[in-house]
Write a protein that holds these residues in place. Structure first.
Motif, PDB file in Angstrom:
ATOM      1  N   LYS A 182      49.543  34.330  30.506  1.00 49.78           N
ATOM      2  CA  LYS A 182      50.245  33.764  29.353  1.00 49.78           C
ATOM      3  C   LYS A 182      49.274  33.520  28.199  1.00 49.78           C
ATOM      4  CE  LYS A 182      53.596  30.158  28.123  1.00 49.78           C
ATOM      5  NZ  LYS A 182      54.337  28.974  28.632  1.00 49.78           N
ATOM      6  N   GLY A 183      49.573  34.092  27.058  1.00 52.87           N
ATOM      7  CA  GLY A 183      48.747  33.918  25.870  1.00 52.87           C
ATOM      8  C   GLY A 183      47.540  34.829  25.786  1.00 52.87           C
ATOM      9  N   GLN A 184      47.323  35.660  26.814  1.00 49.83           N
ATOM     10  CA  GLN A 184      46.187  36.575  26.804  1.00 49.83           C
ATOM     11  C   GLN A 184      46.570  37.887  26.102  1.00 49.83           C
ATOM     12  OE1 GLN A 184      43.060  36.216  27.930  1.00 49.83           O
ATOM     13  NE2 GLN A 184      43.325  34.142  28.701  1.00 49.83           N
ATOM     14  N   PRO A 185      45.659  38.519  25.403  1.00 56.15           N
ATOM     15  CA  PRO A 185      45.990  39.759  24.668  1.00 56.15           C
ATOM     16  C   PRO A 185      46.105  40.991  25.560  1.00 56.15           C
ATOM     17  CG  PRO A 185      43.668  39.245  24.402  1.00 56.15           C
ATOM     18  CD  PRO A 185      44.284  38.078  25.134  1.00 56.15           C
ATOM     19  N   TYR A 186      45.779  40.851  26.849  1.00 53.98           N
ATOM     20  CA  TYR A 186      45.764  42.016  27.740  1.00 53.98           C
ATOM     21  C   TYR A 186      47.084  42.220  28.482  1.00 53.98           C
ATOM     22  CZ  TYR A 186      40.820  41.219  26.949  1.00 53.98           C
ATOM     23  OH  TYR A 186      39.598  41.009  26.349  1.00 53.98           O
ATOM     24  N   GLN A 187      48.037  41.322  28.290  1.00 55.06           N
ATOM     25  CA  GLN A 187      49.307  41.403  28.991  1.00 55.06           C
ATOM     26  C   GLN A 187      50.437  41.352  27.979  1.00 55.06           C
ATOM     27  OE1 GLN A 187      51.136  42.369  31.437  1.00 55.06           O
ATOM     28  NE2 GLN A 187      50.670  40.903  33.051  1.00 55.06           N
ATOM     29  N   LEU A 188      51.429  42.204  28.177  1.00 53.67           N
ATOM     30  CA  LEU A 188      52.583  42.205  27.280  1.00 53.67           C
ATOM     31  C   LEU A 188      53.358  40.911  27.451  1.00 53.67           C
ATOM     32  CD1 LEU A 188      53.835  45.891  27.723  1.00 53.67           C
ATOM     33  CD2 LEU A 188      52.457  44.954  25.869  1.00 53.67           C
ATOM     34  N   ALA A 189      53.889  40.387  26.372  1.00 55.38           N
ATOM     35  CA  ALA A 189      54.664  39.146  26.442  1.00 55.38           C
ATOM     36  C   ALA A 189      56.007  39.401  27.096  1.00 55.38           C
ATOM     37  CB  ALA A 189      54.869  38.608  25.030  1.00 55.38           C
ATOM     38  N   ASP A 190      56.604  38.313  27.653  1.00 52.17           N
ATOM     39  CA  ASP A 190      57.937  38.417  28.257  1.00 52.17           C
ATOM     40  C   ASP A 190      58.957  38.819  27.202  1.00 52.17           C
ATOM     41  OD1 ASP A 190      56.923  37.710  30.685  1.00 52.17           O
ATOM     42  OD2 ASP A 190      57.398  35.580  30.451  1.00 52.17           O
ATOM     43  N   LEU A 199      36.628  51.105  28.660  1.00 45.83           N
ATOM     44  CA  LEU A 199      35.176  50.988  28.634  1.00 45.83           C
ATOM     45  C   LEU A 199      34.587  51.465  29.957  1.00 45.83           C
ATOM     46  CD1 LEU A 199      35.048  47.343  27.222  1.00 45.83           C
ATOM     47  CD2 LEU A 199      34.572  49.428  25.910  1.00 45.83           C
ATOM     48  N   SER A 200      33.306  51.791  29.962  1.00 48.43           N
ATOM     49  CA  SER A 200      32.622  52.068  31.216  1.00 48.43           C
ATOM     50  C   SER A 200      32.364  50.743  31.935  1.00 48.43           C
ATOM     51  CB  SER A 200      31.314  52.823  30.971  1.00 48.43           C
ATOM     52  OG  SER A 200      30.418  52.024  30.220  1.00 48.43           O
ATOM     53  N   LEU A 201      31.841  50.821  33.148  1.00 47.12           N
ATOM     54  CA  LEU A 201      31.831  49.644  34.013  1.00 47.12           C
ATOM     55  C   LEU A 201      31.125  48.429  33.417  1.00 47.12           C
ATOM     56  CD1 LEU A 201      32.425  48.311  36.766  1.00 47.12           C
ATOM     57  CD2 LEU A 201      30.155  49.087  37.468  1.00 47.12           C
ATOM     58  N   LYS A 202      29.899  48.558  32.991  1.00 46.53           N
ATOM     59  CA  LYS A 202      29.137  47.376  32.585  1.00 46.53           C
ATOM     60  C   LYS A 202      29.794  46.632  31.422  1.00 46.53           C
ATOM     61  CE  LYS A 202      24.367  45.824  31.875  1.00 46.53           C
ATOM     62  NZ  LYS A 202      24.466  45.151  30.583  1.00 46.53           N
ATOM     63  N   PRO A 203      30.142  47.302  30.325  1.00 41.53           N
ATOM     64  CA  PRO A 203      30.836  46.563  29.262  1.00 41.53           C
ATOM     65  C   PRO A 203      32.229  46.093  29.668  1.00 41.53           C
ATOM     66  CG  PRO A 203      30.648  48.898  28.703  1.00 41.53           C
ATOM     67  CD  PRO A 203      29.784  48.666  29.893  1.00 41.53           C
ATOM     68  N   LEU A 204      32.895  46.822  30.575  1.00 44.33           N
ATOM     69  CA  LEU A 204      34.197  46.369  31.055  1.00 44.33           C
ATOM     70  C   LEU A 204      34.055  45.043  31.799  1.00 44.33           C
ATOM     71  CD1 LEU A 204      37.245  46.995  31.462  1.00 44.33           C
ATOM     72  CD2 LEU A 204      36.601  48.080  33.628  1.00 44.33           C
ATOM     73  N   LEU A 205      33.035  44.938  32.623  1.00 47.33           N
ATOM     74  CA  LEU A 205      32.775  43.684  33.323  1.00 47.33           C
ATOM     75  C   LEU A 205      32.440  42.571  32.331  1.00 47.33           C
ATOM     76  CD1 LEU A 205      30.541  44.935  36.292  1.00 47.33           C
ATOM     77  CD2 LEU A 205      32.914  44.149  36.440  1.00 47.33           C
ATOM     78  N   GLU A 206      31.552  42.844  31.410  1.00 49.05           N
ATOM     79  CA  GLU A 206      31.072  41.818  30.488  1.00 49.05           C
ATOM     80  C   GLU A 206      32.144  41.340  29.520  1.00 49.05           C
ATOM     81  OE1 GLU A 206      26.422  43.418  30.395  1.00 49.05           O
ATOM     82  OE2 GLU A 206      27.873  44.099  28.896  1.00 49.05           O
ATOM     83  N   ASP A 207      33.004  42.259  29.075  1.00 44.21           N
ATOM     84  CA  ASP A 207      33.994  41.908  28.048  1.00 44.21           C
ATOM     85  C   ASP A 207      35.339  41.486  28.627  1.00 44.21           C
ATOM     86  OD1 ASP A 207      32.011  42.694  26.348  1.00 44.21           O
ATOM     87  OD2 ASP A 207      32.996  44.529  25.649  1.00 44.21           O
ATOM     88  N   PHE A 208      35.626  41.924  29.859  1.00 44.81           N
ATOM     89  CA  PHE A 208      36.972  41.692  30.396  1.00 44.81           C
ATOM     90  C   PHE A 208      36.965  41.037  31.773  1.00 44.81           C
ATOM     91  CE2 PHE A 208      40.623  43.430  32.869  1.00 44.81           C
ATOM     92  CZ  PHE A 208      41.643  42.748  32.221  1.00 44.81           C
ATOM     93  N   TRP A 209      36.471  41.750  32.807  1.00 44.80           N
ATOM     94  CA  TRP A 209      36.641  41.257  34.174  1.00 44.80           C
ATOM     95  C   TRP A 209      35.954  39.925  34.419  1.00 44.80           C
ATOM     96  CZ3 TRP A 209      40.085  42.028  37.679  1.00 44.80           C
ATOM     97  CH2 TRP A 209      40.799  43.232  37.697  1.00 44.80           C
ATOM     98  N   ALA A 259      45.796  41.150  38.387  1.00 41.53           N
ATOM     99  CA  ALA A 259      45.718  41.936  37.150  1.00 41.53           C
ATOM    100  C   ALA A 259      46.895  42.884  36.984  1.00 41.53           C
ATOM    101  CB  ALA A 259      44.408  42.724  37.119  1.00 41.53           C
ATOM    102  N   HIS A 260      47.959  42.685  37.774  1.00 40.72           N
ATOM    103  CA  HIS A 260      49.176  43.476  37.602  1.00 40.72           C
ATOM    104  C   HIS A 260      49.627  43.478  36.143  1.00 40.72           C
ATOM    105  CE1 HIS A 260      50.169  44.919  41.407  1.00 40.72           C
ATOM    106  NE2 HIS A 260      51.011  44.017  41.844  1.00 40.72           N
ATOM    107  N   GLY A 261      49.786  44.631  35.591  1.00 37.70           N
ATOM    108  CA  GLY A 261      50.343  44.742  34.251  1.00 37.70           C
ATOM    109  C   GLY A 261      49.347  44.535  33.132  1.00 37.70           C
ATOM    110  N   ALA A 262      48.130  44.120  33.449  1.00 37.30           N
ATOM    111  CA  ALA A 262      47.140  43.905  32.393  1.00 37.30           C
ATOM    112  C   ALA A 262      46.636  45.251  31.874  1.00 37.30           C
ATOM    113  CB  ALA A 262      45.969  43.089  32.917  1.00 37.30           C
ATOM    114  N   VAL A 263      46.431  45.328  30.594  1.00 34.46           N
ATOM    115  CA  VAL A 263      45.921  46.552  29.969  1.00 34.46           C
ATOM    116  C   VAL A 263      44.422  46.382  29.755  1.00 34.46           C
ATOM    117  CG1 VAL A 263      46.095  48.102  27.996  1.00 34.46           C
ATOM    118  CG2 VAL A 263      48.138  46.927  28.841  1.00 34.46           C
ATOM    119  N   GLU A 264      43.627  47.090  30.558  1.00 32.91           N
ATOM    120  CA  GLU A 264      42.178  46.958  30.468  1.00 32.91           C
ATOM    121  C   GLU A 264      41.630  47.704  29.254  1.00 32.91           C
ATOM    122  OE1 GLU A 264      40.367  48.392  33.984  1.00 32.91           O
ATOM    123  OE2 GLU A 264      41.440  47.048  35.336  1.00 32.91           O
TER     124      GLU A 264
END
Length: 444
Positions: free
Chosen positions: A436-444, A79-89, A71-76
């Motif tokens: 690649k192609g995910q909204p949580y990481q800045l593009a190259d 959210l608190s833990l439960k929705p963070l897990l459900e929506d992202f992790w 998850a290096h560089g990913a922008v989480e």
């Protein structure tokens, strides 16, 4: 490479509460057999001359997820833990793990651990769709090559299905047995579940029963922020620890809970009484909106506390300082958690809570797991302040060498047995491709 038979130290930190000037120790079969004045070791074959340096125990990271380095560089999401897990992790990170990402992140995390003096880790792998039966063995192979000791487990829950959770429990069980067959406890397995909101009571009881039947540890994530206690109270009318006590989850005396950043006094009393150890992750909890764990209160309840990173990497010296400073700020006193207490948590207390009786100190009978640090200091070193000097002022770049069972595993920040150039390039490529192609990481 010549066999190491001992070391002469300028300062020997035996433990958080004991330091000796001009002493070293004798090593036989990877164990410390005697602490002696340096003069007794002079001229003997295989003895390391570290008389200009500080020698101290290595660190234990008692809760980490090596795969999370991806998850290096990913922008989480904020959210608190439960929705963070459900929506992202869960959907974006955990569900997309493969044996290849497990191998690459384990190799990268091993480099990072050795660089900062960590030689024992408690890792929980979260990869429900990677190939069953090979996940923990993939991590084990990497750790053995690196020379790192470990407790490895696969998170098992019912968030996907009960069947998926049971497959993961079975892999933990098989791994425990496979590690016992090696005859060494340097790498062990545990039974591992997740939380009261991702597991039903029957599933939790099944997991706990497996651990008791195998006379092995059971570990969980618990109260990482306020979400779980609220969910547990809404569903069961009691706190998380009260539920675990009611269902007999911690019976058997071998239990470990990770996070525990939001705890009621009654919960700490229950866990102290039942002998449940806790790993705290101060930096990670702050970054995840999870609060500050009541570590000083844990100690008052007789709980063995360990220090973790959660994310597979990090400056462990810095993490140790976060641990103490956050307790000082939370409790409005510099004595809430002293440097000596924090150093003990980072070295010996955590491993003790996980069942290691010969790790985390440099006493006779203990494993020869030690790091050689630069001996330079701006103050005059004495027995009363040398541990505090290491605590407040040393950094990973001060580590000259790292040893496990008396064998050299890292020098000047680089692992001896791992191809660092290849690993870092593979990791960089893996991170790029994964996001690649995910909204949580800045593009190259």
């Amino acid at each position: 490479m010549a066999k190491t038979t001992g070391i002469m130290a300028g300062w020997l930190i035996v433990s958080a509460n004991e330091a000796k000037k001009g002493h070293g120790f004798v090593i036989e079969d990877g164990k410390i057999v005697e602490i002696v004045p340096n003069e007794k070791l002079m001229g003997k074959e295989g003895v390391i001359d570290a008389r200009e340096h500080i020698v101290c125990p290595t660190f234990a990271c008692t809760h980490t997820h090596m795969y999370e380095t991806i998850a290096h560089g990913a922008v989480e999401p904020n959210l608190s833990l439960k929705p963070l897990l459900e929506d992202f992790w869960w959907p974006v990170v955990e569900n997309r793990q493969t044996l290849e990402t497990i191998r690459i992140t384990s190799e990268y995390a091993s480099l990072e651990h050795l660089k900062t003096g960590v030689t024992l880790i408690n890792d929980i792998l979260e990869a429900p769709f990677a190939e069953a039966g090979k996940r923990l063995l993939t991590e084990e192979k990497v750790l053995r090559k690196a020379g790192i000791k470990g407790v490895l487990s696969l998170e098992s829950n019912e968030r996907i299905s009960t069947e998926n959770g049971e497959v993961n429990l079975k892999e933990n069980q098989d791994f425990i047995l496979a590690m016992r067959e090696t005859g060494s406890r340097d790498i062990r397995g545990t039974i591992c579940t997740h939380t009261t909101f991702s597991c039903s009571v029957p599933f939790l009881m099944k997991a706990a029963g497996m651990a008791r039947d195998m006379d092995e540890y059971i570990q969980i994530h618990m109260n990482e922020g306020p979400d779980e206690d609220k969910c547990c109270f809404d569903q069961y009318g009691m706190t998380t620890a009260e539920l675990y006590k009611k269902i007999g989850f911690w019976e058997g005396g071998k239990a470990w809970a990770n996070q525990c950043s939001c705890m009621e006094p009654v919960e700490l009393n229950i866990m102290g009484t039942l002998g449940v150890g806790i790993s705290t992750q101060p930096r990670s909890n702050a970054l995840c909106n999870a609060g500050i764990a009541p570590v000083s209160d844990m100690l008052k309840n007789g709980i063995n506390v360990g220090l973790g990173t959660d994310n597979g990497e990090g400056n462990f010296f810095e993490n140790m300082r976060y641990l103490a400073l956050m307790q000082m700020g939370k409790n409005y006193t510099k004595y809430a958690l002293t440097p000596l207490q924090a150093f003990e948590i980072a070295t010996e207390m955590g491993p003790k809570g996980l069942g290691f009786t010969d790790v985390g100190a440099l006493r006779p009978g203990y494993s020869a797991d030690f790091q050689i640090l630069t001996g330079s200091a701006a103050i005059y070193l004495r027995e009363e302040n040398v541990v505090q000097e290491v605590f407040w002022r040393k950094e990973p770049e001060d580590i000259k060498e790292v040893y496990v069972n008396g064998e050299l595993v890292a020098r000047d920040g680089r692992a001896i047995h791992l191809d660092e150039t290849r690993i870092r390039q593979e990791f960089k490529d893996c991170v790029r491709d994964f996001w690649k192609g995910q909204p949580y990481q800045l593009a190259d």
